[in-house]
Enzyme design. Structure first.
Site, PDB file in Angstrom:
ATOM      1  N   LEU A  44      -2.392   3.095   7.634  1.00  0.00           N
ATOM      2  CA  LEU A  44      -2.409   2.141   6.517  1.00  0.00           C
ATOM      3  C   LEU A  44      -1.814   0.808   6.977  1.00  0.00           C
ATOM      4  O   LEU A  44      -0.801   0.775   7.670  1.00  0.00           O
ATOM      5  CB  LEU A  44      -1.584   2.668   5.338  1.00  0.00           C
ATOM      6  N   HIS A  85       0.863  -1.186   0.000  1.00  0.00           N
ATOM      7  CA  HIS A  85       0.000   0.000   0.000  1.00  0.00           C
ATOM      8  C   HIS A  85       0.898   1.234   0.000  1.00  0.00           C
ATOM      9  O   HIS A  85       2.137   1.109  -0.042  1.00  0.00           O
ATOM     10  CB  HIS A  85      -0.962  -0.033   1.191  1.00  0.00           C
ATOM     11  N   GLU A  86       0.272   2.413   0.060  1.00  0.00           N
ATOM     12  CA  GLU A  86       1.032   3.665  -0.011  1.00  0.00           C
ATOM     13  C   GLU A  86       2.135   3.740   1.054  1.00  0.00           C
ATOM     14  O   GLU A  86       3.168   4.365   0.833  1.00  0.00           O
ATOM     15  CB  GLU A  86       0.103   4.868   0.150  1.00  0.00           C
ATOM     16  N   GLY A  87       1.883   3.117   2.226  1.00  0.00           N
ATOM     17  CA  GLY A  87       2.900   3.138   3.283  1.00  0.00           C
ATOM     18  C   GLY A  87       4.194   2.483   2.800  1.00  0.00           C
ATOM     19  O   GLY A  87       5.285   3.045   2.952  1.00  0.00           O
ATOM     20  N   HIS A  88       4.050   1.302   2.181  1.00  0.00           N
ATOM     21  CA  HIS A  88       5.244   0.635   1.636  1.00  0.00           C
ATOM     22  C   HIS A  88       5.873   1.487   0.525  1.00  0.00           C
ATOM     23  O   HIS A  88       7.087   1.643   0.463  1.00  0.00           O
ATOM     24  CB  HIS A  88       4.875  -0.723   1.015  1.00  0.00           C
ATOM     25  N   GLY A 105       8.908   0.849   8.451  1.00  0.00           N
ATOM     26  CA  GLY A 105       7.885   1.827   8.828  1.00  0.00           C
ATOM     27  C   GLY A 105       7.760   1.956  10.347  1.00  0.00           C
ATOM     28  O   GLY A 105       7.893   0.968  11.080  1.00  0.00           O
ATOM     29  N   GLU A 106       7.463   3.167  10.802  1.00  0.00           N
ATOM     30  CA  GLU A 106       7.241   3.403  12.238  1.00  0.00           C
ATOM     31  C   GLU A 106       5.931   2.810  12.719  1.00  0.00           C
ATOM     32  O   GLU A 106       5.695   2.716  13.910  1.00  0.00           O
ATOM     33  CB  GLU A 106       7.217   4.905  12.529  1.00  0.00           C
ATOM     34  N   LYS A 107       5.062   2.446  11.790  1.00  0.00           N
ATOM     35  CA  LYS A 107       3.785   1.825  12.188  1.00  0.00           C
ATOM     36  C   LYS A 107       4.062   0.596  13.060  1.00  0.00           C
ATOM     37  O   LYS A 107       3.366   0.370  14.049  1.00  0.00           O
ATOM     38  CB  LYS A 107       3.021   1.452  10.908  1.00  0.00           C
ATOM     39  N   ASP A 108       5.076  -0.199  12.693  1.00  0.00           N
ATOM     40  CA  ASP A 108       5.491  -1.352  13.504  1.00  0.00           C
ATOM     41  C   ASP A 108       6.650  -0.883  14.382  1.00  0.00           C
ATOM     42  O   ASP A 108       7.817  -1.213  14.136  1.00  0.00           O
ATOM     43  CB  ASP A 108       5.913  -2.504  12.591  1.00  0.00           C
TER      44      ASP A 108
HETATM   45  O1  PAF Z   1       6.819  -5.567   8.607  1.00  0.00           O
HETATM   46  C1  PAF Z   1       6.776  -6.563   7.850  1.00  0.00           C
HETATM   47  O2  PAF Z   1       6.183  -6.540   6.786  1.00  0.00           O
HETATM   48  C2  PAF Z   1       7.501  -7.835   8.267  1.00  0.00           C
HETATM   49  O3  PAF Z   1       7.434  -8.031   9.633  1.00  0.00           O
HETATM   50  C3  PAF Z   1       8.968  -7.896   7.775  1.00  0.00           C
HETATM   51  C4  PAF Z   1       9.819  -6.805   8.393  1.00  0.00           C
HETATM   52  C5  PAF Z   1       9.015  -7.779   6.264  1.00  0.00           C
HETATM   53  C6  PAF Z   1       9.589  -9.241   8.171  1.00  0.00           C
HETATM   54  O4  PAF Z   1       8.881 -10.307   7.622  1.00  0.00           O
END
Ligand code: PAF
Length: 293
Positions: free
Chosen positions: A186, A36-39, A149-152
């Site tokens: 997102l 998505h846009e975040g990626h 991303g900072e989301k995770d």
């Molecule tokens: O954030 C994600 O999409 C996943 O946890 C990652 C970092 C690609 C590892 O599988």
């Protein structure tokens, strides 16, 4: 421009070796697809800092602690490849599970400290799976820079820690959480929300911001978090796994607002688990605020 799809690590390594001979700077953006846009914002940030960008797409079985969740994870490689071509990524590296985890694979990267609590409590084994696959992907790509991303937010800390502890020669760069117009962060999981759930989901971010306001106006951490949890349930979420205040720099638990912090949440809306987090700036004492005005 089309994005080359590579599945075999030896092929990836020979492309990267050729780029290195040309003196090019290389970035990697690890993903599980369903882009998505975040990626894509991470990919654009990577393209701005590096000459070549590898996006990895691997739905990593070892980070799912629930087989149904793994089975339901969206797999959209064809669309993902088209999106990556449209932004100009150079390689989509999509290895097979059998190559990533061949028979006899027994090594786990386990990060202590920052992986404990929060999602670590509710998804046992999750961060071991993340740390192991991220270590592999960083080493396989041999990139100079990696974007997350900072989301995770907890995952970002886990990755920074493992890179430091294992001396992996790569710079980790964080990208901000991107949101829908109504504030919902997102996430690839948003596609699983029913219409009613989608309508309710933005309340999570609103409640985070309300809680930040309360903390900034001097409310006690305990009270602000209790009110926040109640508000999430009242908004129609079925369960709050956590709503916690942690130090921004090392995820230490905070009971008072004495340093820059993050407010982090995980809550269930029907069958979908949503996570989000926001920055909580340190409130300056009234005297300092007057002096700065
Ligand atoms: O954030 C994600 O999409 C996943 O946890 C990652 C970092 C690609 C590892 O599988």
């Amino acid at each position: 421009m089309s994005t080359a799809i590579v599945r075999i690590v030896s092929e990836l390594r020979s492309i990267v070796a050729a780029w290195r001979r040309e003196g090019l700077k290389i970035a990697v953006v690890p993903t599980m697809g369903a882009l998505h846009e975040g990626h894509l914002s991470l990919v654009r940030a990577a393209l701005a800092k590096a000459d070549r960008v590898i996006v990895t797409l691997f739905v990593n079985p070892s980070q799912f602690n629930n087989a149904a969740d793994l089975a339901a994870y969206p797999r959209t490689e064809h669309d993902d490849a088209a999106k990556l071509a449209s932004v100009g990524a150079h390689i989509l590296y999509a290895p097979n599970a059998a190559d990533m985890y061949p028979p006899g694979f027994v090594t786990t990267v386990s990060v202590g400290g920052v992986s404990e609590g929060l999602c670590g409590t509710f998804r046992p084994g999750h961060f071991d799976g993340v740390a192991t696959v991220v270590t592999k992907l960083l080493l396989q790509s041999g990139a100079d820079l990696a974007f997350f991303g900072e989301k995770d937010f907890q995952q970002l800390h886990v990755v920074r820690r493992l890179v430091r502890d294992l001396d992996i020669p790569i710079e980790i760069i964080a990208g901000p959480t991107l949101r829908e117009a109504d504030g919902l962060a997102l996430s690839s999981r948003n596609t699983r929300l029913s219409l009613t759930e989608r309508h309710r989901a933005p309340r999570l971010a609103e409640i985070l911001l309300q809680t930040v306001k309360q903390l900034s106006s001097g409310e006690s951490v305990e009270r602000a978090l209790t009110e926040g949890r109640k508000a999430i349930l009242a908004a129609g979420f079925s369960k709050v796994e956590y709503l916690e205040l942690r130090a921004d720099t090392d995820l230490a638990s905070l009971v008072t607002m004495d340093r820059p912090a993050r407010l982090l949440v995980a809550a269930w809306l029907g069958q979908t688990r949503l996570i989000d987090n926001v920055e909580v700036p340190l409130r300056r004492p009234a005297v300092a605020q007057q002096a700065a005005a």
